[in-house]
Design a protein around this motif. Structure first.
Motif, PDB file in Angstrom:
ATOM      1  N   UNK A 255      37.477  48.041  38.834  1.00  0.00           N
ATOM      2  CA  UNK A 255      38.359  48.992  39.492  1.00  0.00           C
ATOM      3  C   UNK A 255      38.990  49.916  38.461  1.00  0.00           C
ATOM      4  N   UNK A 256      38.158  50.742  37.835  1.00  0.00           N
ATOM      5  CA  UNK A 256      38.644  51.694  36.852  1.00  0.00           C
ATOM      6  C   UNK A 256      38.863  53.023  37.544  1.00  0.00           C
ATOM      7  N   UNK A 257      40.054  53.607  37.370  1.00  0.00           N
ATOM      8  CA  UNK A 257      40.290  54.929  37.930  1.00  0.00           C
ATOM      9  C   UNK A 257      39.573  55.970  37.080  1.00  0.00           C
ATOM     10  N   UNK A 258      39.628  57.218  37.508  1.00  0.00           N
ATOM     11  CA  UNK A 258      38.870  58.261  36.815  1.00  0.00           C
ATOM     12  C   UNK A 258      39.382  58.495  35.401  1.00  0.00           C
ATOM     13  N   UNK A 259      40.666  58.287  35.150  1.00  0.00           N
ATOM     14  CA  UNK A 259      41.190  58.457  33.794  1.00  0.00           C
ATOM     15  C   UNK A 259      40.650  57.375  32.867  1.00  0.00           C
ATOM     16  N   UNK A 260      40.631  56.137  33.318  1.00  0.00           N
ATOM     17  CA  UNK A 260      40.083  55.040  32.519  1.00  0.00           C
ATOM     18  C   UNK A 260      38.608  55.268  32.249  1.00  0.00           C
ATOM     19  N   UNK A 261      37.878  55.724  33.252  1.00  0.00           N
ATOM     20  CA  UNK A 261      36.463  56.021  33.056  1.00  0.00           C
ATOM     21  C   UNK A 261      36.281  57.101  31.993  1.00  0.00           C
ATOM     22  N   UNK A 262      37.121  58.111  32.021  1.00  0.00           N
ATOM     23  CA  UNK A 262      37.037  59.176  31.019  1.00  0.00           C
ATOM     24  C   UNK A 262      37.293  58.668  29.614  1.00  0.00           C
ATOM     25  N   UNK A 263      38.298  57.799  29.469  1.00  0.00           N
ATOM     26  CA  UNK A 263      38.581  57.226  28.153  1.00  0.00           C
ATOM     27  C   UNK A 263      37.427  56.359  27.666  1.00  0.00           C
ATOM     28  N   UNK A 264      36.841  55.586  28.567  1.00  0.00           N
ATOM     29  CA  UNK A 264      35.720  54.728  28.178  1.00  0.00           C
ATOM     30  C   UNK A 264      34.505  55.553  27.770  1.00  0.00           C
ATOM     31  N   UNK A 265      34.258  56.641  28.494  1.00  0.00           N
ATOM     32  CA  UNK A 265      33.118  57.487  28.152  1.00  0.00           C
ATOM     33  C   UNK A 265      33.359  58.265  26.860  1.00  0.00           C
TER      34      UNK A 265
END
Length: 150
Positions: free
Chosen positions: A63-73
């Motif tokens: 359950x990663x929000x779009x901000x977390x996904x951006x940081x991970x990418x």
């Protein structure tokens, strides 16, 4: 060189491809695809709606929000950025083949740990991806690497 760069770019983008299946959806309440006017009505018996993709049993869902996904990418590029100048300097003195091979091998080995790091949490995955980027020391960029092999 071609095969080395193919593997390197594959390792760079693998999480962005895998994340589609890992997170399922960033919008908790997606809107359906509805039209006010049916200019082109769908064939009878078919609904024109958007349903959430249901993952098969046993596939982890994060359950990663779009901000977390951006940081991970982006984590890969934090590590990658730190090694451009030192990598170019070292490749100039010792040659590019060693650093390209070592970078590809190290990043590929670290990529195998991605499922474990994701299970432990987004901070662990961020650290792993940054370390993978750091491992791609690759001679301070593609142009320097290419010129060292000529």
């Amino acid at each position: 060189m071609f095969l080395g760069f193919t593997v390197v770019y594959g390792l760079r983008v693998n999480l962005s491809v895998a994340m589609v299946a890992m997170v399922n959806s960033t919008d908790p309440d997606p809107d359906g695809n509805h039209s006010v006017t049916n200019a082109c009505p769908p064939p009878s018996g078919r609904e024109n709606t958007s349903n959430n993709f249901q993952q098969p049993a046993g596939v982890p869902h994060y359950n990663w929000d779009s901000e977390t996904q951006g940081w991970l990418l982006g984590a890969f590029f934090f590590g990658y950025l730190c090694t451009q100048i030192p990598g170019g300097y070292l490749a100039g003195h010792y040659g590019g083949k060693f650093f390209l091979g070592l970078g590809v091998l190290g990043t590929a080995a670290l990529t195998l740990l991605t499922p474990l790091a994701a299970k432990w949490g987004s901070y662990w995955l961020f650290a792993l991806r940054a370390l993978e980027g750091f491992g791609e020391v690759r001679q301070g960029g593609d142009q320097t690497c290419f010129s060292l092999f000529l």
